[in-house]
Structure formats: structure tokens, C-alpha cells
Write an enzyme that holds these catalytic residues in place. Structure first.
Site, PDB file in Angstrom:
ATOM      1  CE  LYS A   1      13.821   7.380 -24.144  1.00 34.72           C
ATOM      2  NZ  LYS A   1      14.343   6.646 -25.308  1.00 34.72           N
TER       3      LYS A   1
ATOM      4  CG  HIS B   1      10.044   8.910 -23.344  1.00 40.99           C
ATOM      5  ND1 HIS B   1      10.597  10.165 -23.194  1.00 40.99           N
ATOM      6  CD2 HIS B   1      10.051   8.654 -24.679  1.00 40.99           C
ATOM      7  CE1 HIS B   1      10.927  10.639 -24.388  1.00 40.99           C
ATOM      8  NE2 HIS B   1      10.603   9.746 -25.311  1.00 40.99           N
TER       9      HIS B   1
HETATM   10  N1  NAI Z   1      14.330   8.156 -33.337  1.00 39.36           N
HETATM   11  C1  NAI Z   1      13.026   8.008 -33.055  1.00 39.36           C
HETATM   12  O1  NAI Z   1      12.149   8.687 -33.622  1.00 39.36           O
HETATM   13  C2  NAI Z   1      12.619   6.986 -32.052  1.00 39.36           C
HETATM   14  C3  NAI Z   1      13.595   6.285 -31.403  1.00 39.36           C
HETATM   15  N2  NAI Z   1      13.270   5.294 -30.542  1.00 39.36           N
HETATM   16  C4  NAI Z   1      14.382   4.527 -30.001  1.00 39.36           C
HETATM   17  O2  NAI Z   1      14.431   3.261 -30.660  1.00 39.36           O
HETATM   18  C5  NAI Z   1      14.989   2.277 -29.792  1.00 39.36           C
HETATM   19  C6  NAI Z   1      14.047   1.083 -29.714  1.00 39.36           C
HETATM   20  O3  NAI Z   1      12.829   1.470 -29.100  1.00 39.36           O
HETATM   21  P1  NAI Z   1      11.617   0.448 -28.982  1.00 39.36           P
HETATM   22  O4  NAI Z   1      11.208  -0.045 -30.317  1.00 39.36           O
HETATM   23  O5  NAI Z   1      10.624   1.126 -28.119  1.00 39.36           O
HETATM   24  O6  NAI Z   1      12.304  -0.750 -28.175  1.00 39.36           O
HETATM   25  P2  NAI Z   1      11.844  -2.288 -28.100  1.00 39.36           P
HETATM   26  O7  NAI Z   1      12.541  -2.829 -26.892  1.00 39.36           O
HETATM   27  O8  NAI Z   1      10.382  -2.416 -28.231  1.00 39.36           O
HETATM   28  O9  NAI Z   1      12.491  -2.928 -29.418  1.00 39.36           O
HETATM   29  C7  NAI Z   1      13.846  -3.169 -29.588  1.00 39.36           C
HETATM   30  C8  NAI Z   1      13.977  -4.469 -30.381  1.00 39.36           C
HETATM   31  O10 NAI Z   1      15.351  -4.638 -30.699  1.00 39.36           O
HETATM   32  C9  NAI Z   1      15.644  -6.016 -30.537  1.00 39.36           C
HETATM   33  N3  NAI Z   1      17.083  -6.201 -30.394  1.00 39.36           N
HETATM   34  C10 NAI Z   1      17.839  -6.069 -29.285  1.00 39.36           C
HETATM   35  N4  NAI Z   1      19.114  -6.350 -29.556  1.00 39.36           N
HETATM   36  C11 NAI Z   1      19.175  -6.675 -30.863  1.00 39.36           C
HETATM   37  C12 NAI Z   1      20.219  -7.063 -31.739  1.00 39.36           C
HETATM   38  N5  NAI Z   1      21.486  -7.187 -31.306  1.00 39.36           N
HETATM   39  N6  NAI Z   1      19.923  -7.316 -33.042  1.00 39.36           N
HETATM   40  C13 NAI Z   1      18.662  -7.202 -33.488  1.00 39.36           C
HETATM   41  N7  NAI Z   1      17.622  -6.843 -32.703  1.00 39.36           N
HETATM   42  C14 NAI Z   1      17.880  -6.577 -31.416  1.00 39.36           C
HETATM   43  C15 NAI Z   1      14.836  -6.443 -29.328  1.00 39.36           C
HETATM   44  O11 NAI Z   1      14.678  -7.861 -29.253  1.00 39.36           O
HETATM   45  C16 NAI Z   1      13.528  -5.720 -29.602  1.00 39.36           C
HETATM   46  O12 NAI Z   1      12.647  -6.484 -30.386  1.00 39.36           O
HETATM   47  C17 NAI Z   1      15.227   2.993 -28.467  1.00 39.36           C
HETATM   48  O13 NAI Z   1      16.567   3.437 -28.401  1.00 39.36           O
HETATM   49  C18 NAI Z   1      14.292   4.189 -28.535  1.00 39.36           C
HETATM   50  O14 NAI Z   1      14.710   5.267 -27.741  1.00 39.36           O
HETATM   51  C19 NAI Z   1      11.974   4.997 -30.252  1.00 39.36           C
HETATM   52  C20 NAI Z   1      10.955   5.701 -30.830  1.00 39.36           C
HETATM   53  C21 NAI Z   1      11.213   6.752 -31.794  1.00 39.36           C
HETATM   54  O1  LIG Z   2      12.051   5.281 -26.516  1.00 35.26           O
HETATM   55  C1  LIG Z   2      11.134   5.931 -27.076  1.00 35.26           C
HETATM   56  O2  LIG Z   2       9.954   5.602 -27.047  1.00 35.26           O
HETATM   57  C2  LIG Z   2      11.520   7.148 -27.826  1.00 35.26           C
HETATM   58  N1  LIG Z   2      12.790   7.390 -28.007  1.00 35.26           N
HETATM   59  C3  LIG Z   2      13.352   8.490 -28.695  1.00 35.26           C
HETATM   60  C4  LIG Z   2      14.143   9.355 -27.729  1.00 35.26           C
HETATM   61  O3  LIG Z   2      14.812   8.806 -26.833  1.00 35.26           O
HETATM   62  O4  LIG Z   2      14.139  10.570 -27.890  1.00 35.26           O
HETATM   63  C5  LIG Z   2      12.334   9.249 -29.506  1.00 35.26           C
HETATM   64  C6  LIG Z   2      10.986   9.359 -28.870  1.00 35.26           C
HETATM   65  O5  LIG Z   2      11.098  10.226 -27.796  1.00 35.26           O
HETATM   66  C7  LIG Z   2      10.473   7.989 -28.430  1.00 35.26           C
END
Ligand code: NAI
Ligand SMILES: O=C(O)C1=N[C@H](C(=O)O)C[C@H](O)C1
Length: 245
Positions: free
Chosen positions: A134, A130
Site C-alpha cells: 500500500k 494493510h
Molecule cells: N475505496 C476502496 O474501497 C478501496 C480503495 N483502494 C485504493 O485503490 C488504489 C489502488 O489500489 P490497488 O489496486 O491495490 O493498487 P495497484 O497498485 O494494484 O493498482 C493500481 C494500478 O493503477 C495503475 N496506474 C498507475 N498510474 C496510472 C495512470 N496514470 N493511469 C492508469 N493507470 C495507472 C498501475 O499500473 C496499477 O495497475 C489505492 O489508492 C488504494 O488505497 C483499494 C482497495 C479498496
Molecule cells: O490500499 C488498499 O488495499 C485499501 N485502500 C483503501 C484505504 O486506503 O482505506 C480501502 C481499503 O482499506 C483497502
């Protein structure tokens, strides 16, 4: 029109979800909330999508359940104890919750293929790569893949993995997720990538999935938003059942 609220709206995934909701037929972006905004604006939503941080997602989810708002959660960091807490909240509140470690269609298929293949090989390990921003390691996808592999092998009565390691530096053999070794790489230039390596007698079989950008997760997120209200269970893990898998 499904009224959608996005939590983590200024983040990498949240911003992409806001775009996808605006572009989707039959959906309207009712609230876009990020850190410091407070959650009250989300009362305008029928479905809240959470892509925030493992450290805050439980409070967000509890708020949604308490307010009877369906929740689609992509934020990672869920273990059995956290899922038990969500189940207990759902006994009181209304609304459904869908938590998916990965909304990428290919990633979901990779996990299912890994589950299917796992009992047929002596060795199986997971390697995820990743972007270096992350927060959690290993990834939610890698953890879920390992859990599916472990369950499939237990059900098939497969033998423990052969491994003669008797001396190792800390971390050299990766994390142990229910007996499955999971290795996490953090690499500039990467988005989200995973290999499941399966080894048997004179053969290696590798399943690989690459998310090249965050748009790749959007068809799965939009599907989940459409379906969450009508799901048969109050808590659903993964989108595989929505895809008929
Ligand atoms: N399930 C999936 O397909 C995917 C899951 N993810 C997961 O999504 C999560 C976020 O990833 P990213 O967008 O890359 O992170 P990021 O750090 O770019 O975005 C997170 C956002 O949440 C905000 N935030 C933090 N605390 C908050 C609160 N209490 N209330 C409202 N907003 C708050 C931050 O200010 C930031 O803008 C991670 O856990 C990641 O692993 C990421 C990509 C795909
Ligand atoms: O943090 C990410 O970027 C992603 N988070 C998810 C994970 O922890 O599996 C999904 C994807 O891999 C991207």
C-alpha cells in the site's frame, strides 16, 4: 446498458472491477486502461471507475470532469484541498463524481458506528492494518473514520482526549487526524483491516472490520456505478447515502 471504463485495470482492484462489471447485469466493460495506455479509450464510457494511485488520480478525475463522464473513485489520498479542486472543476464540467475511501459494506457500517459511538467515550483511537504494497498511510478509510469521529465529538461538545504523554519517539502515538490518533500497520498476509478502540470508565469497546479479499469491495463499486449518474449532488463522498445510512 451502462458503459463502464476502468482506470488502473491491471491493478489489484482494477482487475477485480473489470470482472465485476463483466458479471453485472446491465453493465458493459467499454474500456480497460492502465499506465501508459492514454485516456482516449475512456471516451467510450459513461462511467469511469478509478483505482490507480494517489499521485495520478487528480489528473484522471479532471479529465473525466472535462469530458462529462461520471466518475466513481476508489483511489485514496483525498484531503480537503483536493476535494475543493474537484468542486471547482465541477462548476464548469458536466457529470457527477463519487469518491469513496472504502466500498466495503461492513467498512461503511464500521465508520458510521464509530461516528455514533465516539461522543460516548473519553478515548477513541484508530488502528488500521494493510498489505505492505500500500502506497499511502494512514489509509483513506482510517482518515475518514477519524474525521467522522472528530466531527461527531465536536458537535457533541466532547472534551479533548486524556493523554499524559510528555516524551515519545516520533510516530509512537500515531498520526494526528483532526485530533484523533491513527496508527498504521503494514503486514504481509494482510488485506485491509481496521479497529476503532473506544475507552470509557472501566470499559473498552472495539469495532473491527476485516476485508478478506478484494471481491468484498465489489457490491459497493457496482452500486456506485449504477447510481452515480442520478445522485442529487455533483460530488458525493462515501457510499453511505446510497445505502440509506
Ligand atoms: N475505496 C476502496 O474501497 C478501496 C480503495 N483502494 C485504493 O485503490 C488504489 C489502488 O489500489 P490497488 O489496486 O491495490 O493498487 P495497484 O497498485 O494494484 O493498482 C493500481 C494500478 O493503477 C495503475 N496506474 C498507475 N498510474 C496510472 C495512470 N496514470 N493511469 C492508469 N493507470 C495507472 C498501475 O499500473 C496499477 O495497475 C489505492 O489508492 C488504494 O488505497 C483499494 C482497495 C479498496
Ligand atoms: O490500499 C488498499 O488495499 C485499501 N485502500 C483503501 C484505504 O486506503 O482505506 C480501502 C481499503 O482499506 C483497502
Amino acid at each position: 446498458m451502462i458503459k463502464v471504463g476502468v482506470l488502473g485495470a491491471r491493478g489489484r482492484m482494477g482487475a477485480e472491477v473489470c470482472r465485476a462489471v463483466r458479471d453485472a447485469d446491465g453493465m458493459e466493460l467499454a474500456a480497460a486502461v492502465d499506465q501508459g495506455d492514454g485516456l482516449d479509450a475512456l471516451t467510450a464510457a459513461e462511467v469511469v471507475v478509478d483505482f490507480t494511485h494517489p499521485g495520478v488520480v487528480m489528473d484522471n478525475l479532471q479529465w473525466c470532469v472535462k469530458h462529462g463522464i461520471h466518475a466513481v473513485v476508489g483511489t485514496t489520498g483525498f484531503d480537503a484541498a483536493r476535494l475543493d479542486s474537484v468542486r471547482s472543476w465541477l462548476e464548469e464540467g458536466t457529470g457527477n463524481v463519487l469518491i469513496a475511501p472504502n466500498f466495503g459494506i461492513g467498512a461503511v457500517l464500521m465508520m458510521q458506528f464509530a461516528r455514533k459511538a465516539a461522543p460516548f467515550f473519553e478515548s477513541v483511537e484508530v488502528v488500521e492494518t494493510h498489505h505492505p504494497n500500500k502506497a499511502d498511510a494512514p489509509s483513506g478509510t482510517a482518515r475518514r473514520t477519524a474525521e467522522l469521529i472528530a466531527a461527531a465529538r465536536a458537535e457533541a461538545g466532547a472534551a479533548p482526549f486524556p493523554d499524559a504523554t510528555s516524551t515519545a519517539l516520533d510516530g509512537a502515538r500515531g498520526a494526528d487526524v483532526e485530533g484523533v490518533r491513527v496508527h498504521a500497520v503494514r503486514m504481509s498476509g494482510a488485506v485491509a483491516h481496521q479497529e476503532v478502540i473506544l475507552g470509557g470508565h472501566g470499559e473498552l469497546f472495539t469495532l473491527r472490520h476485516d476485508s478478506m479479499n478484494r471481491e468484498s469491495f465489489m457490491p459497493g463499486v457496482v452500486l456506485a456505478v449504477r447510481e452515480v449518474a442520478g445522485l442529487p449532488d455533483r460530488l458525493t463522498i462515501g457510499i453511505e447515502s446510497l445505502l440509506g445510512l
